[in-house]
Structures are given as structure tokens and as C-alpha cells.
Design an enzyme around this catalytic site. Structure first.
Site, PDB file in Angstrom:
ATOM      1  N   ARG A  47       0.678  -1.396   0.185  1.00  0.00           N
ATOM      2  CA  ARG A  47      -0.225  -0.043  -0.053  1.00  0.00           C
ATOM      3  C   ARG A  47       0.901   1.174   0.105  1.00  0.00           C
ATOM      4  O   ARG A  47       2.024   1.557   0.831  1.00  0.00           O
ATOM      5  CB  ARG A  47      -0.960  -0.064   1.215  1.00  0.00           C
ATOM      6  N   ARG A 105       1.965  -4.057   3.348  1.00  0.00           N
ATOM      7  CA  ARG A 105       2.876  -3.381   4.240  1.00  0.00           C
ATOM      8  C   ARG A 105       3.181  -1.956   3.209  1.00  0.00           C
ATOM      9  O   ARG A 105       2.999  -2.178   1.924  1.00  0.00           O
ATOM     10  CB  ARG A 105       4.172  -4.049   4.453  1.00  0.00           C
ATOM     11  N   HIS A 106       3.750  -0.958   3.679  1.00  0.00           N
ATOM     12  CA  HIS A 106       4.223   0.128   2.934  1.00  0.00           C
ATOM     13  C   HIS A 106       5.440  -0.249   2.335  1.00  0.00           C
ATOM     14  O   HIS A 106       6.547  -0.023   3.089  1.00  0.00           O
ATOM     15  CB  HIS A 106       4.486   1.316   3.836  1.00  0.00           C
ATOM     16  N   VAL A 107       5.659  -0.806   1.230  1.00  0.00           N
ATOM     17  CA  VAL A 107       6.782  -1.242   0.823  1.00  0.00           C
ATOM     18  C   VAL A 107       6.822  -1.286  -0.721  1.00  0.00           C
ATOM     19  O   VAL A 107       5.956  -1.224  -1.349  1.00  0.00           O
ATOM     20  CB  VAL A 107       7.348  -2.731   1.360  1.00  0.00           C
TER      21      VAL A 107
END
Ligand SMILES: *[C@@H]1O[C@H](CO)[C@@H](O)[C@H](O)[C@H]1NC(C)=O
Ligand SMILES: *[C@@H]1O[C@H](CO)[C@@H](O)[C@H](O)[C@H]1NC(C)=O
Ligand SMILES: *[C@@H]1O[C@H](CO)[C@@H](O)[C@H](O)[C@H]1NC(C)=O
Ligand SMILES: *[C@@H]1O[C@H](CO)[C@@H](O)[C@H](O)[C@H]1NC(C)=O
Ligand SMILES: *[C@@H]1O[C@H](CO)[C@@H](O)[C@H](O)[C@H]1NC(C)=O
EC number: 2.8.2.-
Length: 362
Positions: A47, A105-107
Site C-alpha cells: 500500500r 505493508r508500505h513497501v
């Protein structure tokens, strides 16, 4: 990669047959071959910050219990780029999760096949780049509906000059926060972990587009969130069935409390022009994704959201979406709110899910 594409095309094709009744396949080719619908059991939602992911993660919590999939989240909210070893470790770790799983995950995009893993199905949501930037700018300083005072207590290390920095000054005087490479934010999530993915330019843009085609089942547009949810429900029913009715349920909305309380100012037209210029690659990517999204909508019989052109950009129209998703790269860990809400309101979340099931039955 190739087999993923084949599987994905088959998957979309079968959906087309199922949902677009008047296919000419039968006329042209005789009966379609009997095939088992490939069921993606590995889904990754890497995300993008400030693009509605708070809402979607909250929905995923409800959905994972309702449909019994494994929602794998991460405690790390501020690290989008990883060393090669970290990538390997994380991919190994995700791959061993019980299936069906949805990892979020923010990735920046992780290339599973590069490390010998099965490439999962990717999904994501983006939004207008300038609006995303402004939303983040003011969130960093003043927080969201939890209140400005609250936010100041949580961010004691921010200097007053920084907190009250005029957005026009930031842009016109080329502060790093308002310049490249910091404005090159969305593309790296789709381009990947290669260092060039973080250099504003054609290379990263083209790779991001290619990757959207090859690895992403759906990249939605936050401005059309309900249609994004509808398509997710159709493409990934084992994960997203009923998501739209849960999202629209007033009980659920209350839980998210999306009131806008953030201090926002509209940058001057001159400053906005400069932002557009600095973010031209981001816009090229955004328009590309938007077009793909509209094509997909048409394919599945949804009308594209046609808005009359407005005389000027519609910044800061107060809408629930304005306060979505507090987390950003290089930001403090701030997703505790979600845990808190979830803990506090576990029973009411269950009730919402139960209520929705009940509604669907009738
Ligand atoms: C791997 O997964 C376990 C449990 O799911 C977790 O505790 C651990 O922190 C993860 N490691 C990495 C590198 O993500
Ligand atoms: C992923 O890795 C494979 C194998 O190394 C490579 O062929 C492919 O181009 C990579 N894709 C992306 C998007 O990085
Ligand atoms: C959480 O649930 C409690 C008790 O049911 C309620 O008083 C509170 O308002 C709820 N909070 C939110 C954010 O909905
Ligand atoms: C929602 O926000 C409003 C105003 O910011 C606040 O008064 C209210 O108590 C909040 N409700 C919940 C359930 O958190
Ligand atoms: C991320 O957050 C953790 C704690 O929340 C902090 O210790 C760490 O330094 C942060 N990392 C980066 C890259 O900002």
C-alpha cells in the site's frame, strides 16, 4: 513471470465470461475448455502512503475473519526500500505464511521470482499525486481527526519552524520536502527496489508501467474507491466478497470517524503549477493507471466516473477521503491507531460483519 501472465489472463478471461454475458467466445471457438479457475492464494497489497489504505486495512481486518484468509501485516511502517538481504528475508517470510494469505505493508514492489519465489498477485490504490502530497504535508504537521493537540504530543521532535512552514514557501523556495526526489513518491512502489526506481525519470516510469501490467491484478484510483472495491470483490471474491456493503454500512463508517479536522491551506496557483511540473512523471503514471482502471471498469460493465471539468483543480473538497491513511515513508510509527480501534471495537467490528451477513441474506 510468463506463467503468471498466462494465469492472470486466463483468470481475467474467465471472469469476463462470467460477468459479461454477451461474449462471442462460444460462437467463435465452440465451447470453452473446462478449466479450474485459478484461485490466487497469495496476494500482496504494497500500500502507498496517504492513498486510502487505512480504510482498506480496516476492511481487510473484518474480511479476513469473515472469509478466513490469513491477513499478514507488518509492524514496520516507515521502511519502503530494503537491502537485498532484507528483501530475501522478507520474501522468504511472506512465502511461508499460511495460504490463502494477504500480505500488506508500505513497501516498494518486491520481485519474488528474482529470489525463486512464486510471484503473488499484487493489488494497490493510488490517487492524484498533488492531492496525495498535500494530504501528507498537512498530516505530518497537524495530524488528522484525532486532533491537532494529540498530534503535537505524538510528534514532539518537529520544530515549530517546520510545523508552521508555509506550503508556498516550501514549494517556491525549493525545500527538500517539496522538491525531487521526495516528490517522486508513487512510482517507486510500482517500479521496485532497484536504486534507479527512486530517480525521477523515464526509466523508473516505464518499469513501473510494465510492472503494473505484468504483476498487478488491479491498481485502483482512490477517487473512485467504491468501484475499486467492487472490482476487488469480483476479482478476488475469496478475499473481498461483500466488501462494498461493509464499506457502505453506517456502523462501519462511524468506526473510521473520517471527520476532517486538519489545518489545510490551498497553495497559490503558481505553487501548484510548480508542483505539477515537478511531478510530471508521477502524473504520467497516474493517468496511465487511471486509463487502465477505466478500461477494466468498462470491461466489467461499470460506468466510468465522468466529471464535468472544473474551472480549477478541486483541492480540499472536504470529503471523507481527505483524512485517509496517516503513514508515510520516513515517518513515525503511527498505525497504532488501527490496533487501538481494533482492540477497543472488536465486538462492534464483529457486529458489523454479522449485520452485513444478515443484510445480504434478506
Ligand atoms: C517473519 O515472520 C515472523 C512471524 O510471522 C515475524 O515474527 C518476523 O519478524 C518476520 N521476520 C521478518 C524479517 O519479517
Ligand atoms: C524480476 O526478476 C526477474 C528475474 O530476475 C526478472 O526477469 C524481472 O525482470 C524482474 N522484474 C521486475 C519488475 O523487476
Ligand atoms: C468503540 O466501541 C465503544 C463501545 O462499544 C464505543 O463507545 C465507541 O464509541 C467505539 N469507538 C469507535 C471509534 O467507534
Ligand atoms: C469523531 O470525531 C469527532 C470530531 O472530530 C469527535 O467529536 C467524535 O468524538 C469522534 N467520534 C469517535 C467515535 O471517535
Ligand atoms: C522507523 O520507526 C522506528 C520506530 O518506530 C525507528 O526506530 C526507526 O528509526 C525508523 N526508521 C526509519 C528508516 O525512519
Amino acid at each position: 513471470m510468463a506463467s503468471f501472465e498466462v494465469a492472470l489472463n486466463e483468470f481475467l478471461f474467465i471472469f469476463t465470461l462470467l460477468f459479461v454475458g454477451n461474449s462471442t467466445y462460444l460462437d467463435d471457438h465452440g465451447p470453452p475448455p473446462q478449466k479450474v479457475l485459478p484461485f490466487p492464494s497469495q496476494v500482496v497489497y504494497n500500500r502507498v502512503g496517504k492513498c486510502g489504505s487505512r480504510t482498506v486495512v480496516l476492511l481487510l481486518r473484518i474480511l479476513s475473519e469473515k472469509h478466513g484468509f490469513n491477513l499478514v501485516t507488518s509492524d514496520i511502517h516507515n521502511k519502503t526500500r530494503l537491502t537485498k538481504n532484507e528483501q530475501m528475508e522478507l520474501i522468504k517470510n511472506i512465502s511461508t505464511a499460511e495460504q490463502p494469505y494477504l500480505f500488506t505493508r508500505h513497501v516498494h514492489f518486491l520481485n519474488f521470482s528474482r529470489f525463486g519465489g512464486d510471484q503473488p498477485v499484487y493489488i494497490n490504490i493510488i490517487r492524484d499525486p498533488v492531492n496525495r502530497f498535500l494530504s501528507n504535508y498537512f498530516f505530518r504537521r497537524f495530524g488528522d481527526w484525532r486532533g491537532e493537540q494529540n498530534h503535537m504530543i505524538r510528534t514532539p521532535s518537529m520544530r515549530q519552524e517546520e510545523r508552521y512552514l508555509d506550503i508556498n514557501v516550501c514549494i517556491l523556495e525549493n525545500y527538500p520536502e517539496c522538491s525531487n526526489p521526495r516528490l517522486f513518491y508513487i512510482i517507486p512502489y510500482f517500479c521496485g527496489q532497484h536504486p534507479r526506481c527512486r530517480e525521477p525519470g523515464e526509466w523508473a516510469l516505464e518499469r513501473a508501467k510494465l510492472n503494473v501490467n505484468e504483476n498487478f491484478l488491479l491498481v485502483g484510483i482512490l477517487e473512485e474507491l467504491e468501484d475499486v472495491l467492487l472490482l476487488l470483490e469480483r476479482f478476488l471474491p475469496h478475499y473481498f466478497k461483500d466488501v462494498l456493503s461493509i464499506y457502505k454500512n453506517p456502523e462501519h463508517r462511524k468506526l473510521g470517524n473520517l471527520t476532517v479536522t486538519v489545518k489545510k491551506t490551498v497553495p497559490s496557483p503558481e505553487a501548484i503549477q510548480i508542483l505539477y511540473q515537478r511531478m510530471r512523471y508521477e502524473y504520467e503514471f497516474y493517468y496511465y493507471v487511471k486509463e487502465q482502471f477505466h478500461l477494466l471498469k468498462r470491461k466489467f460493465g461499470l460506468k466510468s466516473h465522468i466529471r464535468k471539468p472544473r474551472p480549477r483543480p478541486e483541492f480540499f473538497i472536504p470529503s471523507p477521503l481527505e483524512t485517509e491513511e496517516p503513514i508515510d515513508d520516513e515517518e513515525e510509527d503511527d498505525e497504532k491507531w488501527l490496533e487501538d480501534i481494533y482492540k477497543r471495537n472488536k465486538s462492534s467490528l464483529h457486529n458489523t460483519a454479522a449485520l452485513t451477513t444478515e443484510m445480504r441474506r434478506q
